[in-house]
Design a protein around this motif. Structure first.
Motif, PDB file in Angstrom:
ATOM      1  N   ALA A  39       0.894  -1.202   0.079  1.00  0.00           N
ATOM      2  CA  ALA A  39       0.265   0.335   0.000  1.00  0.00           C
ATOM      3  C   ALA A  39       0.933   1.093  -0.121  1.00  0.00           C
ATOM      4  O   ALA A  39       2.032   1.244   0.442  1.00  0.00           O
ATOM      5  N   ASP A  40       0.382   2.316  -0.374  1.00  0.00           N
ATOM      6  CA  ASP A  40       1.011   3.627  -0.223  1.00  0.00           C
ATOM      7  C   ASP A  40       1.027   4.019   1.151  1.00  0.00           C
ATOM      8  O   ASP A  40       1.853   4.968   1.401  1.00  0.00           O
ATOM      9  N   ILE A  41       0.032   4.037   1.774  1.00  0.00           N
ATOM     10  CA  ILE A  41      -0.071   4.448   3.061  1.00  0.00           C
ATOM     11  C   ILE A  41      -0.519   3.466   4.346  1.00  0.00           C
ATOM     12  O   ILE A  41      -1.517   2.415   3.846  1.00  0.00           O
ATOM     13  N   TYR A  42       0.154   3.227   5.122  1.00  0.00           N
ATOM     14  CA  TYR A  42      -0.406   2.188   6.378  1.00  0.00           C
ATOM     15  C   TYR A  42      -0.630   2.847   7.440  1.00  0.00           C
ATOM     16  O   TYR A  42      -0.162   3.813   7.943  1.00  0.00           O
ATOM     17  N   ILE A  43      -1.832   2.652   8.075  1.00  0.00           N
ATOM     18  CA  ILE A  43      -2.312   3.148   9.263  1.00  0.00           C
ATOM     19  C   ILE A  43      -2.549   2.061  10.353  1.00  0.00           C
ATOM     20  O   ILE A  43      -3.580   1.147  10.141  1.00  0.00           O
ATOM     21  N   LYS A  65       6.378  -0.952   7.296  1.00  0.00           N
ATOM     22  CA  LYS A  65       7.591  -0.610   6.595  1.00  0.00           C
ATOM     23  C   LYS A  65       8.504  -1.447   5.906  1.00  0.00           C
ATOM     24  O   LYS A  65       9.077  -0.957   4.667  1.00  0.00           O
ATOM     25  N   LYS A  66       8.351  -2.578   6.320  1.00  0.00           N
ATOM     26  CA  LYS A  66       9.227  -3.917   5.504  1.00  0.00           C
ATOM     27  C   LYS A  66       8.538  -4.116   4.324  1.00  0.00           C
ATOM     28  O   LYS A  66       8.867  -4.470   3.308  1.00  0.00           O
ATOM     29  N   LYS A  67       6.871  -4.235   4.357  1.00  0.00           N
ATOM     30  CA  LYS A  67       6.209  -4.380   3.064  1.00  0.00           C
ATOM     31  C   LYS A  67       6.369  -3.643   2.016  1.00  0.00           C
ATOM     32  O   LYS A  67       6.706  -3.724   1.037  1.00  0.00           O
ATOM     33  N   ASN A  68       6.430  -2.154   2.401  1.00  0.00           N
ATOM     34  CA  ASN A  68       6.732  -1.110   1.475  1.00  0.00           C
ATOM     35  C   ASN A  68       7.580   0.041   2.026  1.00  0.00           C
ATOM     36  O   ASN A  68       7.135   1.036   2.797  1.00  0.00           O
ATOM     37  N   PRO A  69       8.840  -0.043   1.880  1.00  0.00           N
ATOM     38  CA  PRO A  69       9.828   0.987   2.606  1.00  0.00           C
ATOM     39  C   PRO A  69       9.481   2.456   2.137  1.00  0.00           C
ATOM     40  O   PRO A  69       9.706   3.455   2.888  1.00  0.00           O
ATOM     41  N   ASP A  70       8.899   2.711   0.944  1.00  0.00           N
ATOM     42  CA  ASP A  70       8.588   4.082   0.562  1.00  0.00           C
ATOM     43  C   ASP A  70       6.949   4.493   1.021  1.00  0.00           C
ATOM     44  O   ASP A  70       6.816   5.597   0.649  1.00  0.00           O
ATOM     45  N   ALA A  71       6.424   3.559   1.678  1.00  0.00           N
ATOM     46  CA  ALA A  71       5.102   3.947   2.174  1.00  0.00           C
ATOM     47  C   ALA A  71       5.342   4.815   3.345  1.00  0.00           C
ATOM     48  O   ALA A  71       6.219   5.181   3.964  1.00  0.00           O
ATOM     49  N   VAL A  72       3.983   5.641   3.485  1.00  0.00           N
ATOM     50  CA  VAL A  72       4.004   6.455   4.722  1.00  0.00           C
ATOM     51  C   VAL A  72       3.048   5.596   5.646  1.00  0.00           C
ATOM     52  O   VAL A  72       2.128   4.920   5.623  1.00  0.00           O
ATOM     53  N   VAL A  73       4.081   5.294   6.880  1.00  0.00           N
ATOM     54  CA  VAL A  73       3.388   4.600   7.955  1.00  0.00           C
ATOM     55  C   VAL A  73       3.147   5.336   8.948  1.00  0.00           C
ATOM     56  O   VAL A  73       3.828   6.101   9.526  1.00  0.00           O
ATOM     57  N   VAL A  74       1.655   5.438   9.365  1.00  0.00           N
ATOM     58  CA  VAL A  74       1.098   6.320  10.183  1.00  0.00           C
ATOM     59  C   VAL A  74       0.594   5.543  11.651  1.00  0.00           C
ATOM     60  O   VAL A  74      -0.100   4.543  11.729  1.00  0.00           O
ATOM     61  N   ALA A  75       1.297   5.950  12.716  1.00  0.00           N
ATOM     62  CA  ALA A  75       1.011   5.412  14.052  1.00  0.00           C
ATOM     63  C   ALA A  75       0.150   6.359  14.964  1.00  0.00           C
ATOM     64  O   ALA A  75       0.453   7.556  15.097  1.00  0.00           O
TER      65      ALA A  75
END
Length: 457
Positions: A39-43, A65-75
């Motif tokens: 995904a582009d974004i993970y929440i 982050k491992k699935k897509n290092p370029d994604a935006v990961v939102v905690a």
């Protein structure tokens, strides 16, 4: 439009808030994809109730982050709310959104994405401190309005946030802040919307729903040995009872001190109310309850159970129990075990005490060894199975009504599965499509230890 993968950890309140965040994202045109896809974004809606919950939150962030290092990961939520600088240094997090800011997820996310595209995303993970507030100093209830939920027949409705109890093992008052109640009309508006979308059952939930309305009445808490006022909660349930399309009303976890004759009598008069009471206990030993900073005794708890049984015929009483709390002796555990046998629960959720850094209990030197906690847990789980089976057996051949929710295969046969008002799971062997319907009938036999066979009248 960008793709978003969502993952929720923790309680029913977190689940409600995640449903709302997904609703907002879909309305803005984001594509929702499964969490195990790129995904582009993970929440990730995080949990922090124990050290283990913290670790699970970190694991999910790093997995994204491992699935897509370029994604935006939102905690989002409790982990970043209580984790402070340590959480914000986590390399798995690109953007942190604390509690009471979940409703602002879309503008926060879009501001971050715009800055990233412009090459100015070197700002900190909280947008210069604007996305994680000091939760202990806000009186604002975070307003949300759900149209649909992850469950298709039963809707969880958040009626309050925060807790003022400060139990010695619990970090939640620091993660969620003080008690903040939702206005009744706002709740009723959501109930009406959900009813119009086909939901037949609502479950009122929150961080400490027994405190509902305290802040609206200008109070912060009730003293030890004092009852929680129930007028506002009763009035709310009474209004929901009038809502066309809603057939069942259920309550989430309750503090024992809200159970009074007034509350029980009022609820017993409402035909849509489900006689299923989750009364949090934690220990049946007074000395352990005192160390936990629980503000009732085992005797007072038992009195409240007896009040419920005087107004309802064999209501479902469920509870939580912690074993191996710091300093718990064999004698104290045995006292709890005897108390649980005396009460006779429908279900017990048994937890081995799990340390949470930053709490009073975690600092104690008299931690109970893991093997002792495991042995005590096994004993209570065996008791739970015995009591749960006895409760279900008492309901065999009694008239009941079931809200059917899904189709399920059991031992090679297809059944329609749902729950009674007491939350007894039922299976109905039929070719009919009855999902979403409430049918009257009776339980005829035990199909599985936790499922009774239903026959329509």
């Amino acid at each position: 439009m960008k793709s978003v993968a969502l993952h929720n950890l923790g309680c029913k309140v977190n689940g409600y808030e995640m449903d709302y965040m997904q609703q907002m994202l879909q309305e803005k045109g984001y594509k929702i994809v499964p969490f195990d896809e790129k995904a582009d974004i993970y929440i990730i809606n995080t949990c922090t109730v124990t050290n283990i919950a913290d670790r699970k939150s970190r694991q999910m962030l790093h997995r994204a982050k491992k699935k897509n290092p370029d994604a935006v990961v939102v905690a989002v939520g409790c982990y970043v709310q209580t984790g402070g600088e340590q959480a914000l240094l986590d390399e798995g997090i690109d953007l942190a959104v604390g509690n009471n800011k979940k409703k602002d997820l879309i503008p926060i996310l879009e501001e971050f994405l715009a800055a990233r595209e412009e090459g100015t995303a070197d700002m900190d993970k909280t947008l210069e401190g604007r996305t994680v507030i000091d939760i202990s100093h806000t009186c604002e209830y975070e307003s949300m309005q759900l149209k649909r939920t992850a469950e298709h027949k039963r809707a969880y409705i958040k009626i309050q946030d925060g807790c003022n109890q400060f139990c010695s093992y619990c970090i939640i008052p620091y993660a969620r802040g003080r008690v903040r109640s939702r206005q009744m009309e706002e709740i009723l508006e959501e109930v009406r919307t959900l009813a119009g979308n086909g939901y037949k059952e609502v479950v009122l939930t929150g961080i400490h729903i027994s405190s509902y309305g305290l802040d609206l009445d200008g109070r912060t808490n009730v003293g030890k040995g004092e009852d929680f006022p129930c007028d506002r909660l009763l009035a709310l349930i009474s209004e929901i009872q009038k809502t066309e399309g809603i057939e069942r009303i259920r309550l989430g976890s309750l503090e024992p001190r809200i159970i009074t004759g007034k509350l029980a009598e009022g609820l017993a008069k409402m035909d849509k109310f489900c006689p299923h009471f989750h009364l949090s206990l934690q220990s049946g030993c007074d000395s352990v309850l005192e160390r936990m900073n629980r503000k009732y005794t085992a005797g007072e708890y038992y009195e409240r159970v007896e009040i419920l049984r005087s107004f309802f015929e064999d209501p479902a009483i469920t509870t939580d129990v912690i074993v191996g709390f710091p300093g718990e002796t064999e004698e104290e555990f045995a006292e709890t075990e005897r108390f649980l046998e005396k009460v006779g629960f429908y279900e017990m959720h048994v937890f081995k005490y799990s340390m949470r850094q930053g709490t009073v209990a975690a600092a104690r030197k008299d931690q109970v060894p893991e093997d002792v906690k495991a042995a005590r847990s096994d004993r209570l789980l065996a008791l739970e199975q015995k009591q749960s089976a006895a409760y279900r057996e008492r309901h065999l051949h009694k008239e009941t009504s079931i809200l059917f929710e899904e189709e399920k295969e059991i031992d090679g046969k297809r059944y329609q599965v749902g729950h009674s008002k007491e939350y007894i799971r039922a299976a109905f062997e039929t070719e009919e499509e009855v999902s979403g319907q409430i049918l009257k009938g009776q339980f005829t036999q035990m199909l599985k230890p936790d499922i009774l066979l239903f026959t329509k009248m």
